[in-house]
Design an enzyme around this catalytic site. Sequence first.
Site, short mmCIF file in Angstrom:
data_model
loop_
_atom_site.label_atom_id
_atom_site.label_comp_id
_atom_site.label_asym_id
_atom_site.label_seq_id
_atom_site.Cartn_x
_atom_site.Cartn_y
_atom_site.Cartn_z
N ARG A 68 -22.98 -19.56 -39.94
CA ARG A 68 -23.86 -19.66 -41.12
C ARG A 68 -23.11 -20.39 -42.22
NH1 ARG A 68 -26.22 -14.17 -43.30
NH2 ARG A 68 -27.79 -14.43 -41.68
N ARG A 182 -22.35 -3.85 -50.15
CA ARG A 182 -23.40 -4.31 -49.22
C ARG A 182 -23.66 -5.77 -49.51
NH1 ARG A 182 -26.28 -4.33 -45.11
NH2 ARG A 182 -27.62 -2.61 -44.45
N LYS A 183 -24.58 -6.38 -48.76
CA LYS A 183 -24.93 -7.78 -49.01
C LYS A 183 -25.52 -7.95 -50.42
CE LYS A 183 -28.65 -9.62 -47.15
NZ LYS A 183 -29.85 -9.94 -46.29
N GLY A 440 -38.63 -10.43 -36.85
CA GLY A 440 -38.48 -9.74 -35.57
C GLY A 440 -38.18 -8.26 -35.64
N CYS A 445 -35.92 -10.47 -42.44
CA CYS A 445 -35.31 -11.76 -42.78
C CYS A 445 -36.38 -12.85 -42.94
CB CYS A 445 -34.32 -12.18 -41.71
SG CYS A 445 -33.07 -10.94 -41.38
N GLY A 446 -37.50 -12.70 -42.24
CA GLY A 446 -38.59 -13.67 -42.33
C GLY A 446 -39.59 -13.33 -43.43
#
Length: 535
Positions: A68, A182-183, A440, A445-446
């Site tokens: 990434r 965390r992110k 998914g 994420c989408g």
Amino acid sequence: MTSATAPAKNVNKFERFKAEKDGLALKDELDYFAKIGWEAIDEIDRDARLKWLGLFYRTVTPGKFMMRMRTANGILPSSHMRVYAEVVQRYGDEGNADITTRQNMQLRGIRIEDVPDIFRRFHQYGMTSIQTGMDNVRNVTGSPLAGLEADELIDTRGLCRAVQDMITGMGKGNPQFTNLPRKFNIAIAGCRDNSVHAETNDLAFIPAYKEEGEHQIGFNIIVGGMFSPKRYIEAIPLNAWVPPEDVVDVCEAVLLVFRNHGLRANRQKSRLMYLIDEWGVEKFREEVEKQLGHSLEPAAKKDEVNWDKRDHIGVLKQKQPGLNYVGLHVPIGRLYAEEMFEIARIADVYGSGEIRLTVEQNLLIPNIPDSRMEAFLKEPVLQERFTINPDNVSRWLVSCTGSQFCGFALIETKNRALAMIKALEAELTLPKPVRIHWTGCPNSCGQPQVADIGLMGTKGRKNGKVVEATDIWMGGKVGKDAHLGERIMQGIPCEDLMPVLRNLLIENFGAQPRQSEYYKPPIAMAEIEGENSDE
Ligand code: SRM
Ligand code: SF4
């Protein structure tokens, strides 16, 4: 606290391994890993710490990694696209790349043996994949038309780049920010249509004039937006306005407050919003001010996001006389080496060599003179792969990675999304585009929550068997007055999805069956499943 320090009590296993060794330390071990091969690498190093360098081990494709990158504001030169193409080309059919929902690039098929060489090449070109996974700040998103459009309020290019440089120590890695709880997502919008989904970010900047009467342009700040399996929530106002020159300092201060005080016991409750819940937004604001060393001005009464969101596809005029940008539709964001070389070539031949990415997983080529447009539009890659005039059904299609490469996935997404959209396109016409997002699993994420129709992978039951299924979300609004949609149906088996989608499009979005001379019978689901299993 910086990275690799003793973990506090009652922390989770991620905190423990972060405290044992900083992910950045693996920079010095890459040659060794390349020598011993993926199977001999310590499991925590391979599956987790390498993500600090942007290397994601893919359990679905043993031996191969996803890489990434960082693409501040989604802008890259053709030379970078060519390097990406060269990297994925060496893996033949197993190599490809994706444009991500954070205006970024991911490369697939990477073998650990090749990583030191690939990183040396990145270094030569000033490219970096550093700190892009796990408890780090993700790609900093900005307006895709920054510097190109006459109605722009703030050019976000320099700001996104400066924030990225601060977080990553100019791309070398910055241990100050490698042990967040965390992110963390940051977005900077300088345009009127909120092209970055500001509300879904942990920290976002939205253009606003300091006072009525358009005195000084800057940003209102919102905080705490996030999607996670347990919670989907929009960012809330911090009640702060900053001039553009303070953006980097504010990002730094917010990150330090999050790093030093963020919750670390339960990983499902470690994102910034949980700290804000615990403290209240007033106290959070005060702590940011303390960290900054000065007080923040109150938010402007209104922000300047007052347009509907644009998709940036097609030929559009820039503010620079005689120049245009062209938005290309990249179905589900997937790119292969040959196409990437072609994109780099046409960006050089017709434009200024610049390429831009959007959070809808599409790309733009700016700076094409009027005189070159006719020839540009005849380029085969636009005719055959990346149209500038997609159908209303497929125009806004977005999809996360799904089970082809992602170990979290509960369903196949990208290939299925594409097959279904083609089938729907053959059956229906739409009066205006409908935004369909696939994801998914509940990690989102989408971003199905921002879509007109969002499909979230889950498991369902049919005839006594467990099957791939989706929950359906509807009502997401983007651009001005953005808000998240709601789940309206649960556990629809993917094989039964076509008629459900068809009905939703007809009943809610005015879809009409195609005229009989154009009508193509819908592709049978069995055929769609067959296509997927070949990929
Ligand atoms: Fe994501 C984890 C892919 C945008 C929420 N995401 C993952 C991983 C790394 C899981 C893994 O290791 O397999 C996926 C890698 C799959 C692969 O091989 O590609 C992955 N996320 C993606 C991308 C590629 C989807 C896409 O096809 O575009 C996007 C990469 C963006 C980038 O360039 O950095 C991507 N992920 C998002 C977004 C959307 C956004 O940022 O606007 C979200 C929701 C927003 C948010 O973060 O609040 C998102 N990803 C997650 C989560 C849930 C986070 C949580 O707090 O629970 C995970 C899992 C986790 O972190 O535990 C996750
Ligand atoms: Fe993987 Fe789930 Fe994210 Fe899709 S939503 S990329 S399946 S983690």
